[in-house]
Write a protein that holds these residues in place. Structure first.
Motif, short mmCIF file in Angstrom:
data_model
loop_
_atom_site.label_atom_id
_atom_site.label_comp_id
_atom_site.label_asym_id
_atom_site.label_seq_id
_atom_site.Cartn_x
_atom_site.Cartn_y
_atom_site.Cartn_z
N ALA A 112 -23.36 93.97 -34.92
CA ALA A 112 -24.81 93.76 -34.98
C ALA A 112 -25.55 94.98 -34.45
O ALA A 112 -26.57 95.40 -35.00
CB ALA A 112 -25.20 92.51 -34.17
N ARG A 113 -25.04 95.56 -33.36
CA ARG A 113 -25.67 96.76 -32.80
C ARG A 113 -25.65 97.91 -33.81
O ARG A 113 -26.66 98.58 -34.03
CB ARG A 113 -24.97 97.17 -31.51
CG ARG A 113 -25.68 98.34 -30.81
CD ARG A 113 -24.80 99.06 -29.85
NE ARG A 113 -23.76 99.75 -30.62
CZ ARG A 113 -22.66 100.23 -30.12
NH1 ARG A 113 -22.40 100.07 -28.86
NH2 ARG A 113 -21.78 100.84 -30.87
N LEU A 120 -25.54 97.76 -36.92
CA LEU A 120 -26.42 97.46 -38.05
C LEU A 120 -27.89 97.37 -37.61
O LEU A 120 -28.76 97.10 -38.42
CB LEU A 120 -26.00 96.15 -38.71
CG LEU A 120 -24.63 96.16 -39.39
CD1 LEU A 120 -24.24 94.76 -39.84
CD2 LEU A 120 -24.63 97.13 -40.57
N GLY A 121 -28.14 97.56 -36.32
CA GLY A 121 -29.50 97.48 -35.80
C GLY A 121 -30.01 96.06 -35.72
O GLY A 121 -31.22 95.83 -35.76
N GLN A 122 -29.12 95.07 -35.61
CA GLN A 122 -29.52 93.67 -35.63
C GLN A 122 -29.19 92.95 -34.33
O GLN A 122 -29.19 91.72 -34.29
CB GLN A 122 -28.83 92.95 -36.79
CG GLN A 122 -29.21 93.51 -38.13
CD GLN A 122 -28.38 92.89 -39.26
OE1 GLN A 122 -27.41 92.21 -39.03
NE2 GLN A 122 -28.80 93.16 -40.48
N SER A 179 -29.86 91.25 -31.02
CA SER A 179 -31.06 90.67 -30.43
C SER A 179 -30.76 90.19 -29.01
O SER A 179 -29.65 89.77 -28.71
CB SER A 179 -31.57 89.50 -31.28
OG SER A 179 -30.61 88.47 -31.29
#
Length: 170
Positions: free
Chosen positions: A104-105, A107-109, A111
Motif C-alpha cells: 500500500a505504501r 502504491l501511495g495508498q 492510510s
C-alpha cells in the motif's frame, strides 16, 4: 583553410556520432525504466494478492487455536501447545499485514487511522500477545508504569511498533 574545413567536418562527424550514441543510450534507459516499472507493478500486485489470500485463513487459525487453547487449559501440555500455534499464527498474520502495508505504501495508498491512543493499554496488549513466546524462552516481560500516556496516532501502527520491538527483544 583546407585544414580548417577538414577539421570542422571531422568534428561535425564526431558530434553526430556522439549524439547518436547518446540518443541510443537514452532510448535504452527509457526501455529499461519501462521494464522496471512493469516488473515492479507485477511484484506489487503479486505481493498484495498473496498477502490478502493468506491473511484470512491465518486469522481463522489464530482465532480457533485461541478458542481451543482456552477449552483445553486444564489438560497438561495441550493448552501451551495450542498457545504456541496461536502465537505463531499471530506472528505470521503480522508479517502478512506488514507486507500489505508495504504494498500500500509503495502504491501511495497507505492510510492512517488517527485517534486518541492510550499507549499503556496498547503496550499491555502487545505484551499479553507476546508473553507466550517469552515464556517459551524462559523470559519474563513486565510493564511498570504510572498513569496513562495518551497520544494521537494510529493504534494499529503503534501496536505494530511495540510488537516488533518486543519480538526482537525476545
Amino acid at each position: 583553410l583546407k585544414l580548417q574545413a577538414d577539421e570542422i567536418e571531422r568534428l561535425k562527424k564526431a558530434v553526430a556520432t556522439q549524439t547518436a550514441t547518446l540518443e541510443d543510450a537514452g532510448r535504452s534507459t527509457a526501455n529499461l525504466q519501462a521494464e522496471l516499472q512493469t516488473a515492479n507493478a507485477f511484484k506489487m500486485r503479486l505481493l498484495g494478492l498473496a498477502s490478502h489470500n493468506l491473511k484470512d485463513p491465518l486469522a481463522e487459525v489464530e482465532t480457533l487455536s485461541g478458542v481451543i487453547a482456552a477449552e483445553l487449559r486444564d489438560q497438561p501440555g495441550a493448552g501451551s501447545q495450542l498457545e504456541r500455534i496461536r502465537a505463531s499464527a499471530h506472528e505470521m498474520h503480522s508479517m502478512i499485514v506488514d507486507m500489505l502495508d508495504l504494498a500500500a505504501r509503495d502504491l501511495g495508498q497507505l492510510s492512517l487511522e488517527r485517534s486518541s491512543v492510550n499507549t499503556v493499554t496498547v503496550l499491555r496488549d502487545a505484551l499479553d500477545q507476546l508473553n507466550p513466546s517469552a515464556r517459551q524462552k524462559q523470559q519474563v516481560i513486565s510493564l511498570f508504569h504510572e498513569g496513562d500516556c495518551i497520544v494521537t496516532a494510529d493504534a494499529r501502527r503503534v501496536r505494530q511498533v511495540f510488537e516488533n520491538l518486543i519480538d526482537n527483544a525476545i
